[in-house]
Design an enzyme around this catalytic site. Structure first.
Site, PDB file in Angstrom:
ATOM      1  N   ASN A 158       0.809  -1.226   0.000  1.00  0.00           N
ATOM      2  CA  ASN A 158       0.000   0.000   0.000  1.00  0.00           C
ATOM      3  C   ASN A 158       0.846   1.282   0.000  1.00  0.00           C
ATOM      4  O   ASN A 158       0.398   2.314  -0.489  1.00  0.00           O
ATOM      5  CB  ASN A 158      -1.050  -0.005   1.118  1.00  0.00           C
ATOM      6  N   GLU A 215       5.009  -3.196  12.368  1.00  0.00           N
ATOM      7  CA  GLU A 215       4.005  -2.160  12.080  1.00  0.00           C
ATOM      8  C   GLU A 215       2.837  -2.895  11.444  1.00  0.00           C
ATOM      9  O   GLU A 215       2.891  -3.234  10.263  1.00  0.00           O
ATOM     10  CB  GLU A 215       4.570  -1.118  11.111  1.00  0.00           C
ATOM     11  N   CYS A 270      -3.154   1.913   6.620  1.00  0.00           N
ATOM     12  CA  CYS A 270      -3.263   1.346   7.974  1.00  0.00           C
ATOM     13  C   CYS A 270      -3.784   2.360   8.990  1.00  0.00           C
ATOM     14  O   CYS A 270      -4.367   1.973   9.996  1.00  0.00           O
ATOM     15  CB  CYS A 270      -1.920   0.800   8.419  1.00  0.00           C
ATOM     16  N   GLU A 319       8.698   3.848  14.274  1.00  0.00           N
ATOM     17  CA  GLU A 319       9.499   4.246  13.121  1.00  0.00           C
ATOM     18  C   GLU A 319       9.356   5.745  12.954  1.00  0.00           C
ATOM     19  O   GLU A 319       8.263   6.287  13.084  1.00  0.00           O
ATOM     20  CB  GLU A 319       9.006   3.534  11.856  1.00  0.00           C
TER      21      GLU A 319
HETATM   22  P1  NAP Z   1       0.610  -8.751   4.191  1.00  0.00           P
HETATM   23  O1  NAP Z   1      -0.180  -9.716   3.426  1.00  0.00           O
HETATM   24  O2  NAP Z   1       0.931  -9.043   5.608  1.00  0.00           O
HETATM   25  O3  NAP Z   1       1.954  -8.556   3.334  1.00  0.00           O
HETATM   26  C1  NAP Z   1       2.964  -7.679   3.744  1.00  0.00           C
HETATM   27  C2  NAP Z   1       4.305  -8.239   3.311  1.00  0.00           C
HETATM   28  O4  NAP Z   1       4.499  -9.488   3.946  1.00  0.00           O
HETATM   29  C3  NAP Z   1       4.422  -8.485   1.809  1.00  0.00           C
HETATM   30  O5  NAP Z   1       5.740  -8.212   1.396  1.00  0.00           O
HETATM   31  C4  NAP Z   1       4.139  -9.984   1.709  1.00  0.00           C
HETATM   32  O6  NAP Z   1       4.735 -10.595   0.588  1.00  0.00           O
HETATM   33  C5  NAP Z   1       4.807 -10.464   2.970  1.00  0.00           C
HETATM   34  N1  NAP Z   1       4.356 -11.777   3.424  1.00  0.00           N
HETATM   35  C6  NAP Z   1       3.146 -12.356   3.266  1.00  0.00           C
HETATM   36  N2  NAP Z   1       3.152 -13.594   3.834  1.00  0.00           N
HETATM   37  C7  NAP Z   1       4.392 -13.782   4.351  1.00  0.00           C
HETATM   38  C8  NAP Z   1       5.018 -14.840   5.059  1.00  0.00           C
HETATM   39  N3  NAP Z   1       4.385 -15.972   5.352  1.00  0.00           N
HETATM   40  N4  NAP Z   1       6.300 -14.684   5.443  1.00  0.00           N
HETATM   41  C9  NAP Z   1       6.974 -13.562   5.152  1.00  0.00           C
HETATM   42  N5  NAP Z   1       6.438 -12.511   4.492  1.00  0.00           N
HETATM   43  C10 NAP Z   1       5.155 -12.615   4.108  1.00  0.00           C
HETATM   44  O7  NAP Z   1      -0.019  -7.308   4.216  1.00  0.00           O
HETATM   45  P2  NAP Z   1      -0.526  -6.445   2.998  1.00  0.00           P
HETATM   46  O8  NAP Z   1      -1.858  -6.947   2.617  1.00  0.00           O
HETATM   47  O9  NAP Z   1       0.524  -6.326   1.955  1.00  0.00           O
HETATM   48  O10 NAP Z   1      -0.613  -5.004   3.663  1.00  0.00           O
HETATM   49  C11 NAP Z   1      -1.718  -4.554   4.296  1.00  0.00           C
HETATM   50  C12 NAP Z   1      -1.537  -4.633   5.801  1.00  0.00           C
HETATM   51  O11 NAP Z   1      -0.396  -3.855   6.181  1.00  0.00           O
HETATM   52  C13 NAP Z   1      -2.701  -4.030   6.534  1.00  0.00           C
HETATM   53  O12 NAP Z   1      -3.051  -4.816   7.630  1.00  0.00           O
HETATM   54  C14 NAP Z   1      -2.155  -2.681   6.994  1.00  0.00           C
HETATM   55  O13 NAP Z   1      -2.796  -2.147   8.098  1.00  0.00           O
HETATM   56  C15 NAP Z   1      -0.739  -2.999   7.261  1.00  0.00           C
HETATM   57  N6  NAP Z   1       0.091  -1.792   7.252  1.00  0.00           N
HETATM   58  C16 NAP Z   1       0.545  -1.320   8.441  1.00  0.00           C
HETATM   59  C17 NAP Z   1       1.300  -0.157   8.466  1.00  0.00           C
HETATM   60  C18 NAP Z   1       1.833   0.370   9.767  1.00  0.00           C
HETATM   61  O14 NAP Z   1       2.685   1.252   9.726  1.00  0.00           O
HETATM   62  N7  NAP Z   1       1.387  -0.119  10.911  1.00  0.00           N
HETATM   63  C19 NAP Z   1       1.585   0.521   7.277  1.00  0.00           C
HETATM   64  C20 NAP Z   1       1.093   0.016   6.080  1.00  0.00           C
HETATM   65  C21 NAP Z   1       0.349  -1.156   6.090  1.00  0.00           C
HETATM   66  P3  NAP Z   1       3.936 -10.883  -0.770  1.00  0.00           P
HETATM   67  O15 NAP Z   1       3.493  -9.564  -1.265  1.00  0.00           O
HETATM   68  O16 NAP Z   1       4.959 -11.505  -1.629  1.00  0.00           O
HETATM   69  O17 NAP Z   1       2.802 -11.781  -0.421  1.00  0.00           O
END
Ligand code: NAP
Length: 485
Positions: A157, A255, A289, A463
């Site tokens: 995102n 995060e 997020c 961060e």
């Molecule tokens: P996600 O599915 O958790 O993916 C995030 C990253 O993790 C991607 O690079 C993904 O790789 C990787 N990943 C997925 N499964 C994994 C595994 N088993 N082992 C290691 N890495 C793995 O999250 P998203 O859908 O991309 O992002 C949305 C989420 O991020 C939301 O919940 C949002 O709130 C959160 N977010 C939080 C913040 C904050 O600062 N707190 C900021 C932005 C977003 P692939 O893409 O290759 O699957």
């Protein structure tokens, strides 16, 4: 893709200072969420290749950590300047792979740049301390040292700013970093690596690897040479990574997801509250997020607030983020798009009313209409879950106590917001909100200077700000003895 500098569009990984493909030639295809056209392909590296990237980082570490902080700062400032010079291309790459409007992509890049300038300077201020001694003839003191090889896993995102927010403190502190960007948005990260190399970041200090997330995650967690893992993404994956890192006792920053409330008090400036909601609910098509997930509005101003919000949300222009005038792009995947209707249907079945939208955009693709729901209750999924889309659920409240109970009724604790003009309620509410961040009459929370992060299931660590470099350093205690004359 029409870029001024085509060399910024890389379809290989950057490992140990070299652009590489997978040994077996495997690739992941990346598509544009606006029309599903192919943007390009990146390598699907195997576990052995990830271990090699870690080895290259470890080899590069000693000379990097022994540079003076000012030398690292100069390199980071050059990286910042090169990003600024290439912002048009970087924004184009981001919009093509992620879908957000070009103006938003530029805004995100500028936010990312604010972390780089901040840590270019903050790295020069990692002071130790001399401790007033409890002993005669002995002087205790501390110094702070880089933790070692670090790894980052980032989401789709915010494809650029999440990388800048992690890599700049790591590099400033004297640590190498291996970045695994989201598979749907790898090109922004690869362009950042190219610019880092041009800025003089030595080979092995900043590597970008792509491939199967579980395979890369397993190696980064299990590899004892990686001393710190920083992750931004879903709570579900964050928990897996925490468990995976237990065997190598790594330092972690997480995060994770959010479920941000915004309390709009009876005395709030409603125009300002509506503008704040527009700024943080619909940005990035609601895929943020810290985006407000639940609008908790006092009954006296509820109707005025909803009317204002509906009027402004109607003016949003949906479409391909590359087109001029578009203010809301498509949802990232078809499952994310389909999830919106499921959430709306669940809310309506449980008594919510649709004040605006509530359905797919007739323009087609993965565009979902900006949506406002009223009469929302805690039993509905839109109240409990991170929506991650352009749906604004409104809940009515009578007393401050009730508003706070509703706001804190979630396992998440990332961002929260309150709109009020009363000094007493501003402070009481800000103190009582169980969140890592509170915006009072304001929603734009992030910048290089400030600590960003959550509590509870929203994560660990901060961060940004002076806190953000801490996670990349260890404090060493040194006791100087034999000082008595
Ligand atoms: P996600 O599915 O958790 O993916 C995030 C990253 O993790 C991607 O690079 C993904 O790789 C990787 N990943 C997925 N499964 C994994 C595994 N088993 N082992 C290691 N890495 C793995 O999250 P998203 O859908 O991309 O992002 C949305 C989420 O991020 C939301 O919940 C949002 O709130 C959160 N977010 C939080 C913040 C904050 O600062 N707190 C900021 C932005 C977003 P692939 O893409 O290759 O699957």
């Amino acid at each position: 893709m029409r870029l001024k500098d085509n060399n910024l569009f890389k379809q290989q990984c950057f490992v140990g200072g070299k652009w590489v493909s997978a040994a077996d030639g495997a690739v992941i295809t990346v598509t544009n969420p606006a029309d599903d056209s192919v943007v390009g392909a990146v390598p699907k590296l195997g576990r052995k290749e990830i271990a090699e990237a870690v080895d290259a980082a470890e080899k590069a570490w000693a000379p990097w950590k022994s540079l003076r902080p000012l030398q690292r700062s100069e390199i980071l400032r050059r990286w910042h300047s090169l990003i600024a010079e290439n912002i048009d291309d970087l924004a184009m790459i981001m919009t093509m792979e992620q879908g957000k409007p070009l103006a938003e992509a530029r805004g995100e890049i500028m936010l990312g740049m604010s972390y780089i300038t901040w840590y270019a300077e903050e790295g020069r201020r990692v002071y130790g301390e001399t401790i007033p001694s409890p002993w005669a003839g002995k002087q205790p003191m501390t110094i702070r040292q880089p933790i070692g090889v670090t790894a980052a896993i980032t989401p789709w995102n915010f494809p650029m700013s999440m990388i800048a927010r992690k890599a700049s403190p790591a590099l400033a502190a004297g640590c190498p970093m291996i970045i695994k960007p989201a598979s749907m948005t790898p090109f922004s990260a690869l362009a950042m690596a190219e610019l880092a190399a041009r800025a003089g970041v030595p080979a092995g200090i900043l590597s970008v690897v792509t491939g199967d997330a579980a395979v890369i995650g397993e190696e980064l967690c299990a590899n004892a040479k990686v001393r710190k893992l920083t992750f931004t993404g879903s709570t579900e994956v964050g928990k897996k990574l925490m468990a995976g890192c237990a065997s190598t006792v790594k330092k972690l920053s997480m995060e994770l997801g959010g479920n941000a409330p915004m309390i709009v008090c009876a005395d709030a400036d409603i125009k300002q509250a509506v503008a704040g909601t527009m700024g943080c609910k619909f940005r990035n098509a609601g895929q943020t997020c810290i985006c407000v997930n639940r609008l908790i509005v006092h009954e006296n101003v509820h109707d005025q607030f909803v009317a204002g919000l509906v009027e402004q949300a109607k003016a949003i222009v949906t479409g391909n983020g590359l087109e001029a005038g578009v203010t809301q792009g498509p949802m990232i995947t078809s499952s994310a798009f389909a999830a919106m209707q499921t959430l709306v249907d669940d809310a309506v079945a449980k008594g919510a009313k649709i004040a605006l939208g509530g359905k797919a955009d007739p323009k087609g693709g993965r565009l979902y209409l900006p949506t406002v729901l009223t009469d929302v209750t805690p039993e509905m999924r839109v109240f409990r879950e991170e929506i991650f889309g352009p749906i604004a659920p409104v809940i009515r409240f009578k007393t401050e106590k009730e508003a706070l109970e509703l706001a804190n009724d979630t396992e998440y604790g990332l961002a929260s917001y309150v709109y009020t003009r009363d000094l007493g309620s501003f402070y009481r509410i800000a103190e009582a909100l169980d969140y890592g961040m509170v915006g009072v009459n304001e929603v734009a929370l992030a910048a290089g200077e400030v600590p960003f992060g959550g509590v509870k299931f929203s994560g660990l660590g901060r961060e940004g700000g002076r806190q953000g470099i801490e996670d990349y350093m260890e404090t060493k205690y040194i006791l100087l003895g034999g000082l008595a004359s």
